[in-house]
Scaffold this motif. Structure first.
Motif, PDB file in Angstrom:
ATOM      1  N   UNK A  28      29.896  36.034  36.957  1.00  0.00           N
ATOM      2  CA  UNK A  28      29.831  35.192  38.155  1.00  0.00           C
ATOM      3  C   UNK A  28      30.291  35.966  39.401  1.00  0.00           C
ATOM      4  N   UNK A  29      29.700  35.583  40.540  1.00  0.00           N
ATOM      5  CA  UNK A  29      30.018  36.275  41.798  1.00  0.00           C
ATOM      6  C   UNK A  29      31.355  35.787  42.345  1.00  0.00           C
ATOM      7  N   UNK A  30      32.079  36.708  42.975  1.00  0.00           N
ATOM      8  CA  UNK A  30      33.370  36.368  43.589  1.00  0.00           C
ATOM      9  C   UNK A  30      33.283  36.705  45.075  1.00  0.00           C
ATOM     10  N   UNK A  31      33.580  35.722  45.915  1.00  0.00           N
ATOM     11  CA  UNK A  31      33.506  35.946  47.362  1.00  0.00           C
ATOM     12  C   UNK A  31      34.834  35.561  48.013  1.00  0.00           C
ATOM     13  N   UNK A  32      35.138  36.203  49.130  1.00  0.00           N
ATOM     14  CA  UNK A  32      36.249  35.715  49.938  1.00  0.00           C
ATOM     15  C   UNK A  32      35.642  35.037  51.171  1.00  0.00           C
ATOM     16  N   UNK A  33      36.462  34.753  52.183  1.00  0.00           N
ATOM     17  CA  UNK A  33      35.938  34.017  53.334  1.00  0.00           C
ATOM     18  C   UNK A  33      34.937  34.837  54.142  1.00  0.00           C
ATOM     19  N   UNK A  34      34.904  36.148  53.913  1.00  0.00           N
ATOM     20  CA  UNK A  34      34.019  37.007  54.705  1.00  0.00           C
ATOM     21  C   UNK A  34      32.738  37.373  53.976  1.00  0.00           C
ATOM     22  N   UNK A  35      32.806  37.522  52.681  1.00  0.00           N
ATOM     23  CA  UNK A  35      31.598  37.922  51.971  1.00  0.00           C
ATOM     24  C   UNK A  35      31.849  38.231  50.509  1.00  0.00           C
ATOM     25  N   UNK A  36      30.864  38.903  49.915  1.00  0.00           N
ATOM     26  CA  UNK A  36      30.902  39.179  48.480  1.00  0.00           C
ATOM     27  C   UNK A  36      31.946  40.254  48.153  1.00  0.00           C
ATOM     28  N   UNK A  37      32.776  39.945  47.163  1.00  0.00           N
ATOM     29  CA  UNK A  37      33.808  40.890  46.732  1.00  0.00           C
ATOM     30  C   UNK A  37      33.393  41.665  45.486  1.00  0.00           C
ATOM     31  N   UNK A  38      32.810  40.948  44.532  1.00  0.00           N
ATOM     32  CA  UNK A  38      32.440  41.597  43.272  1.00  0.00           C
ATOM     33  C   UNK A  38      32.004  40.575  42.253  1.00  0.00           C
ATOM     34  N   UNK A  39      32.157  40.946  40.987  1.00  0.00           N
ATOM     35  CA  UNK A  39      31.739  40.067  39.895  1.00  0.00           C
ATOM     36  C   UNK A  39      32.847  39.972  38.849  1.00  0.00           C
ATOM     37  N   UNK A  40      32.830  38.851  38.111  1.00  0.00           N
ATOM     38  CA  UNK A  40      33.771  38.709  36.991  1.00  0.00           C
ATOM     39  C   UNK A  40      33.273  39.592  35.855  1.00  0.00           C
ATOM     40  N   UNK A  41      34.149  40.424  35.285  1.00  0.00           N
ATOM     41  CA  UNK A  41      33.688  41.219  34.140  1.00  0.00           C
ATOM     42  C   UNK A  41      34.494  40.973  32.863  1.00  0.00           C
ATOM     43  N   UNK A  42      35.646  40.353  33.006  1.00  0.00           N
ATOM     44  CA  UNK A  42      36.373  39.902  31.813  1.00  0.00           C
ATOM     45  C   UNK A  42      36.936  38.530  32.140  1.00  0.00           C
ATOM     46  N   UNK A  43      36.757  37.603  31.231  1.00  0.00           N
ATOM     47  CA  UNK A  43      37.289  36.269  31.464  1.00  0.00           C
ATOM     48  C   UNK A  43      38.176  35.851  30.306  1.00  0.00           C
ATOM     49  N   UNK A  44      39.476  35.720  30.585  1.00  0.00           N
ATOM     50  CA  UNK A  44      40.409  35.242  29.575  1.00  0.00           C
ATOM     51  C   UNK A  44      40.508  33.726  29.671  1.00  0.00           C
ATOM     52  N   UNK A  45      41.498  33.160  28.988  1.00  0.00           N
ATOM     53  CA  UNK A  45      41.611  31.699  29.004  1.00  0.00           C
ATOM     54  C   UNK A  45      42.100  31.196  30.367  1.00  0.00           C
ATOM     55  N   UNK A  46      43.117  31.885  30.928  1.00  0.00           N
ATOM     56  CA  UNK A  46      43.677  31.430  32.202  1.00  0.00           C
ATOM     57  C   UNK A  46      43.581  32.476  33.312  1.00  0.00           C
ATOM     58  N   UNK A  47      43.086  33.651  32.971  1.00  0.00           N
ATOM     59  CA  UNK A  47      42.931  34.709  33.979  1.00  0.00           C
ATOM     60  C   UNK A  47      41.556  35.361  33.831  1.00  0.00           C
TER      61      UNK A  47
END
Lengths: 336, 181
Positions: A154-173
């Protein structure tokens, strides 16, 4: 190998032997990490889940110290910055009015054209609890994981624009691979030439643009936005502006991972393709007149609605043995 | 197995002494956490230092018996996992620095002032070079060198800030417990 270890450890005791074994183990882990990344990704997710609360607690006082250090430098420039910010604010107000007028106009056009509206993107706001600005990787750790429906890719953005992508997804992090990381490659579009390219990170603050399709001119200052090509990212998210020239075209990124505190994880799915319009069971295959009475599925109707309404020659169609409902566009009301 | 039983026995009979002997590794692990916090005291100019290496270097000089190679491997692995990088790179780098420091312990321990800083710079350079070569083999390309050099400089600059509190812990806690043995 065994001879090397033997020579290394001969006469130096058990400690040297265990050192050699640990060294070999580290190298094996390095190669295993490349071949079987999922094993270590799971370990990383578990470790970040486990250390997440500690990172959050440790971060608060350190962040206060960091802000205090930052503020020392700004004390002497605060008056000048204030004037500059007022000017920028007035300028942005003007642009806001322009944007609102254009948004209204766009909505009217979409209404007139019966355009399919872009799907609303669901997003989750997460706090950055860890950061890694290292020689071999540029990542962030977020305090949201699979428990909050954050998924890999999934894409990750801040208030200005695209930051990167999720590459590892744990249960809470979860872990974000930044656009600047040397393992990051994302498809982008350059405006206004609409030329497509791949944005390739190389661990420098400005990733490289590898031009892909099209031959439109590109110049410094052109906007770079994301594209849904490949189904990886949501379209039209600001990425940055083109800088540099010649073969080394780079992008000054809009997002600022070093100052971001909260980010949005966007849940983007490629829209489902419309179902193929096939013969309906029990419906006799008849000519266009009967087909016009058939009611297509709502999704299909929405897509076919903006068809041209004039200059459609139906004569060849009538001569065919039609097995599918046809929408000739000559009578839109009936077609629906 | 025997060592695990020994450790359990030590923990039960001398809990304070056991805890103090675990302090070097515990502090190094804490520094791994600290180095991976989302704060930058240099305004993002310098990358986050490899603080745990400074701790490993310090304790190998003063109490090598409390920092076994396996613990160094674990510290390095935790650095790799928490920093998000490929696993094994810093683990191998830490072990290379450990090997150098342990072998030349007398020389390194005799250094003072700027010399001590240079000694640590040597260990950092070896750790960085090991990680770089391994990354080069794994990625089958040359990773950019400037970030690694900047990180090395950042780590060396932070060494005194780590060495002073570690020295205090050594004198007041770990060394005291040793004297009581």
């Amino acid at each position: 190998m065994a001879g090397f270890v033997w020579r290394l450890t001969r006469g130096r005791g058990a400690k040297q032997f265990s050192l050699a074994v640990c060294g070999v183990l580290a190298v094996v882990i390095a190669f295993l990490g490349k071949a079987e990344a999922s094993i270590f990704d799971n370990a990383r997710a578990t470790l970040s889940d486990w250390t997440g609360p500690g990172l959050t607690e440790l971060r608060a006082p350190l962040l206060a110290v960091e802000q205090w250090i930052d503020n020392i430098g700004t004390i002497f420039t605060v008056y000048r910055e204030n004037i500059q910010l007022r000017q920028e604010n007035a300028e942005l107000h003007k642009w806001q009015n322009v944007a609102l007028a254009l948004e209204n106009r766009m909505q009217r056009y979409e209404l007139l054209l019966h355009a399919v509206p872009d799907p609303r993107l669901a997003s989750i706001t997460a706090r950055i609890i860890g950061e890694s600005n290292r020689p071999f990787i540029k990542t962030l750790i977020l305090n949201a994981g699979t428990a909050q429906q954050v998924k890999k890719g999934e894409a990750v953005v801040d208030d200005r624009g695209l930051l990167g992508r999720i590459y590892v997804s744990g249960e809470r992090t979860s872990w974000v691979i930044l656009l600047t990381d040397m393992n990051s490659k994302v498809p982008v579009v350059i405006e206004p030439s609409h030329r497509r390219a791949i944005l390739t990170g190389d661990n420098t603050p400005s990733p490289r643009l590898e031009l892909d399709v099209g031959d439109g001119p590109i110049k410094a200052g052109d906007r770079v936005i994301s594209t849904a090509d490949g189904g990886l990212l949501p379209p039209d998210v600001s990425v940055g502006v083109v800088m540099g020239k010649g073969d080394d075209i780079r992008v000054a990124l809009s997002a600022r991972p070093d100052t971001a505190d909260f980010v949005h994880v966007i849940d983007y799915h490629i829209p489902e393709p419309p179902p193929a319009i096939g013969p309906v069971a029990g419906t006799p295959a008849v000519g266009p007149a009967a087909a016009r009475d058939a009611t297509p599925p709502a999704a299909v109707a929405a897509i076919v609605a903006p068809k041209p309404t004039t200059q459609v020659n139906t004569a060849p169609l009538q001569s065919q043995n039609l097995t599918e409902p046809q929408f000739d566009g000559q009578n839109e009301e009936q077609d629906r | 197995m025997t060592s695990a039983v020994d450790m359990l026995e030590r923990l039960l009979t001398h809990p304070l002494r056991f805890l103090s002997s675990a302090l070097p590794v515990g502090l190094a692990l804490l520094l791994v956490l600290l180095a991976n916090l989302p704060v930058s005291f240099t305004g993002g100019v310098l990358p986050a230092p490899v603080l745990a290496l400074a701790a490993v270097y310090f304790w190998v000089l003063v109490r090598p018996d409390l920092v076994p190679p396996f613990a160094v491997l674990m510290i390095g692995l935790m650095e790799d996992l928490l920093s998000g990088g490929p696993p094994g790179l810093w683990a191998a780098g830490f072990l290379a620095a450990y090997a150098l420091t342990d072998r030349q312990r007398e020389t390194f321990a005799g250094l003072a002032g700027a010399g001590a800083l240079l000694g640590f710079a040597g260990a950092m350079l070896l750790a960085g070079a090991t990680a770089y070569v391994l990354a080069m083999i794994i990625y089958v390309r040359f990773p950019p060198l400037p970030p690694l050099l900047l990180e090395s400089v950042s780590t060396v600059l932070f060494y005194p800030l780590i060495a002073f509190p570690m020295g205090w812990v050594h004198r007041k806690i770990v060394g005291q417990m040793r004297g009581g043995e």
